[in-house]
Design an enzyme around this catalytic site. Structure first.
Site, PDB file in Angstrom:
ATOM      1  N   GLU A 151       0.898  -1.158   0.000  1.00 46.57           N
ATOM      2  CA  GLU A 151       0.000   0.000   0.000  1.00 46.57           C
ATOM      3  C   GLU A 151       0.928   1.196   0.000  1.00 46.57           C
ATOM      4  OE1 GLU A 151      -1.213   2.984   1.603  1.00 46.57           O
ATOM      5  OE2 GLU A 151      -2.193   1.950   3.284  1.00 46.57           O
ATOM      6  N   CYS A 170      -2.158   7.785   4.827  1.00 44.40           N
ATOM      7  CA  CYS A 170      -2.229   7.394   3.414  1.00 44.40           C
ATOM      8  C   CYS A 170      -3.511   7.926   2.782  1.00 44.40           C
ATOM      9  CB  CYS A 170      -2.145   5.882   3.236  1.00 44.40           C
ATOM     10  SG  CYS A 170      -2.387   4.928   4.719  1.00 44.40           S
TER      11      CYS A 170
END
Lengths: 517, 517
Positions: free
Chosen positions: B262, B299
């Site tokens: 990720e 994120c």
């Protein structure tokens, strides 16, 4: 039949053409087929991309009807299709008739699966506005199509793993437009099936870009297809070198994409002592039946047999050698496959640690595959990785092991497999149970007292396995679970009902099964 | 606290050590932590491999209790753990207390998910011995653990995405032994959590190799871990360059393995006209709240805002600039992250097409992240891909578009994202609906009238998305579906009940949900 190929709703021709070869005679077969250009590939991908948003949001019922329409269209050309496939593949009529049934059967199975709806994996977490310390949002997950998919036709199943084969059926079911690169060994078969799909697209009123077929003998065409930025996943069945080349291309793209390559497997068969003692002779005969069927040109062909050495194994070997000695030669799929087979067999025959037990009947004529049976020791097999390389065709090695511990070492040595088969009686259960953890690590399917050839198209099937059997062991390329390769999850958080896609709307207008919490 | 790290049941020390740095002062923090050697990594992988067959076949209930025991062990060290994590990360106490709750909460959620049983995906096709033309075998599919998993701790969630974070929890739930490479920014936090897991392994009587932690500042350690042939999958959360390096390593192995990385996302927020007209000022303030939270080190931080230019957008911009001008500086996670942030902000500030709208309050002290707000035009954004690169921290660009068609072009230009957020009122529904297909192609989660930061750990969550948001858009790294990354299907054909694993035995002794046909 004309020599054009379908790109969207068009029939495309070209001055550059190629001819199929009848492997039974090495003669060229008319008509000439147009070779696709790089522009044709770009057109196909552009149409696929343009069709994607509409096609992926068609109701599951609409896609089910579409798959059934493809099946109908293929059935409507049954006789000429089988005739052309026979010419191009050298496969016998009953085999191709069965394969035609498998092809339309799996299209209809995916239609049924679409209607059943679990494939969409709808999960709903209802809002909890009063939760402390913070409220929970309304979260709705479904799976959507990944995008246009490139499918490579396989040579050994000109219908069931080709233009309308399992990869195409599962990708279309998922809602992905498909661009097929037809296998150059059977262009006529490919075009007939491609035009059947094209007709189904039109009949169902779908955007033309849902399906295109590109053709040609050069690898560069396939590379251009995989490199097109609009392609989002690849399905492939074929050689290890071919599969790895596509995997490398896909990984090197600016946006890497998944490749589902089904590549290489020697499908070990383990003969346990009690089973071998009870029915060594019958097993030997049945093994050769599985080995020589279709000239051994199956990804699940039993390439090695592993057993403890002794008189019971001798009985098995004698029966197998006798049966194989009577095996009639069969035309192989292509001159190239036949040449590779001969080369692989010659390498084994010339190997210091390998004994040739029997060869099938020799015969005149082009590309006849002559079966071959070898034996070696467990020690030699473990020592030389070359002995575990697939020889595509009806060649197999019996591995004589000193004891069950050596059987285990052989199994620990091999790479990932599609299948591993156990021949067991009740007296073998403890030994088999002890070996099972090793086998589960190595294979996608473990079977008992059968033969690996003959892959059922069913929801529980796994036609996959650890590398290099496939490039992605998390999936299967046969059975309804194959659809999962072409889906990805999306979560909708607090979207008003008006904006939610049907699959996750509050009223559940598609009637999809839901997990709610 | 001593400086050893847990490999299996051992506490490993070394003459080679490293120290954590307090980012609020740049001072080194005692004690020194042992740096793992290549031999330590090999030991950890060897133990993990030895534990694999036992651990993966533990009953789901046993693994659920194990996960709950880890949660208990972490709760038992709550106060010192949070204190150490504060020192090493610069994050404030309430944030880390919340994160500790998230960490133990997600361990318990996976325990619940294990008991519920759908994760095993058991599908049974019963034998049809009388079927014509050929009988059908008994086929039983379940999913098993893929093998030992390497997990890389993330810097920005020293608890919830680190040693006992979502990757570890989902891999252990799947039955995969885990070797964690601790993030070098918080070695003390990593060791405390690692030893808590080690204690849980012992309490639950599991093989010691179920968990190990390796530590050290060099990238070579992580590379050695990914290259170990016993590792079968990788979980990573971090930078794009770091993730892509692991993907390349994993793809180049003799046996390639999946990497779930990720990596990078700018999480567009789209302000639709009616919403902007109705509540531009409130949206501007709320946006800055989401942007500056935790110094923007998420994120899912909103890195771009996209809207049609005009007076309503001016209102939003004014409110946002005013709020951001008052944003207090916050300590960033590491000197390296702070330096990269400053560099990214300076590049934007110096960009010809970018206007600096506001900066947060400046302050003395080490590694203080000073928020930054920029604007540009849709045309400029589309023309320069550099403007779409993530600047990790509280920096964001407002993109003024000429019309909704340009909004669409901006969205079509961006790469794959974790999230896309819509600010909409009823009057915007038609415009939002028209844009939705573009958004579904680009993001793993689409949310309305909220902010992307704050990722619910729930079954329907998707924390994933098309490349480069992740390296594998078919999955999520948050929520129960994360377990699927570490499972692969196996089919058992005609195995006698005595040999079938419990999950697929005829009597269903584990009581797992089954799809039968």
């Amino acid at each position: 039949m004309d020599g054009t190929f379908p790109i969207g709703a068009r029939a495309v021709s070209s001055d550059v053409t190629f001819l199929a070869i009848d492997p039974s005679t090495d003669a060229k077969i008319e008509p000439a087929f147009a070779v696709s250009s790089q522009d044709d590939i770009a057109d196909a991908c552009s149409l696929a991309d343009a069709a994607f948003d509409t096609f992926r949001e068609t109701d599951p019922e609409a896609r089910a009807v579409f798959l059934e329409t493809i099946a109908d269209e293929i059935e409507a050309i049954h006789a000429p299709l089988v005739a052309r496939a026979m010419q191009e593949s050298g496969l016998p009529q009953p085999r191709l008739e069965g394969e035609r049934g498998r092809t339309t059967g799996q299209l209809r199975l995916f239609a049924k699966h679409l209607r059943q709806g679990t494939w969409a994996s709808v999960v709903i977490d209802h809002a909890q506005p009063d939760r402390k310390p913070a409220p929970r949002s309304d979260l709705r997950q479904r799976r959507i199509a990944v995008g246009p998919v490139a499918v490579f036709g396989a040579s050994n199943f000109p219908l069931a793993f080709s233009v309308a084969g399992g990869d195409t059926a599962s990708a279309l079911a998922a809602g992905c437009p498909v661009v097929v690169k037809g296998h150059p060994a059977h262009p006529g078969t490919s075009v007939m099936v491609g035009k059947a799909i094209q007709a189904a697209v039109a009949k169902c009123g779908l955007p033309e870009g849902v399906f295109s077929l590109v053709q040609g003998p050069a690898n560069e065409l396939g590379a251009a297809l995989v490199n097109d930025p609009r392609i989002k996943a690849v399905g492939f069945t074929g050689s290890r070198s071919g599969g790895l080349a596509l995997v490398a291309l896909a990984a090197a793209r600016p946006e890497p994409i998944p490749v589902y390559a089904e590549m290489s497997s020697i499908n070990p068969v383990i003969l346990f002592p009690a089973a071998l003692a009870a029915r060594g002779e019958a097993l030997g005969k049945a093994y050769v039946g599985s080995l020589t069927m279709g000239s051994g040109q199956f990804c699940t062909n039993p390439g090695i047999v592993v057993a403890v050495d002794g008189p019971d194994l001798d009985t098995f070997v004698e029966a197998a050698a006798a049966a194989l000695g009577e095996a009639a030669p069969q035309v192989m799929l292509t001159p190239g496959i036949h040449a590779s087979y001969e080369q692989g067999v010659a390498a084994l025959a010339g190997h210091d640690s390998v004994e040739t037990l029997a060869r099938g009947i020799d015969a005149e004529g082009a590309n006849r595959g002559r079966a071959a049976l070898f034996s070696t020791t467990g020690k030699a097999f473990v020592a030389d990785p070359a002995l575990s390389h697939e020889v595509f065709g009806a060649a197999s090695i019996i591995i004589r092991c000193a004891d069950l511990a050596e059987v285990r070492r052989v199994l620990e040595t091999i790479e990932g497999q599609l299948t591993i088969t156990l021949q067991i009686d009740e007296g073998d259960h403890a030994d088999a149970a002890a070996l099972l953890p090793v086998l589960e690590r190595k294979a996608g399917r473990i079977l008992a007292n059968g033969w690996p050839t003959g892959v059922e198209v069913a929801p529980a099937m796994v036609h996959g396995g650890p590398f290099p059997a496939t490039s992605d062991p998390r999936t299967t390329s046969v059975g309804t679970a194959a659809i999962e390769r072409f889906l990805r999850p999306v979560c909708y958080q607090d979207l008003p009902d008006a904006l939610l896609p049907k699959a996750v709307k509050h009223g559940n207008p598609l009637g999809l099964p839901r997990t709610e919490g």
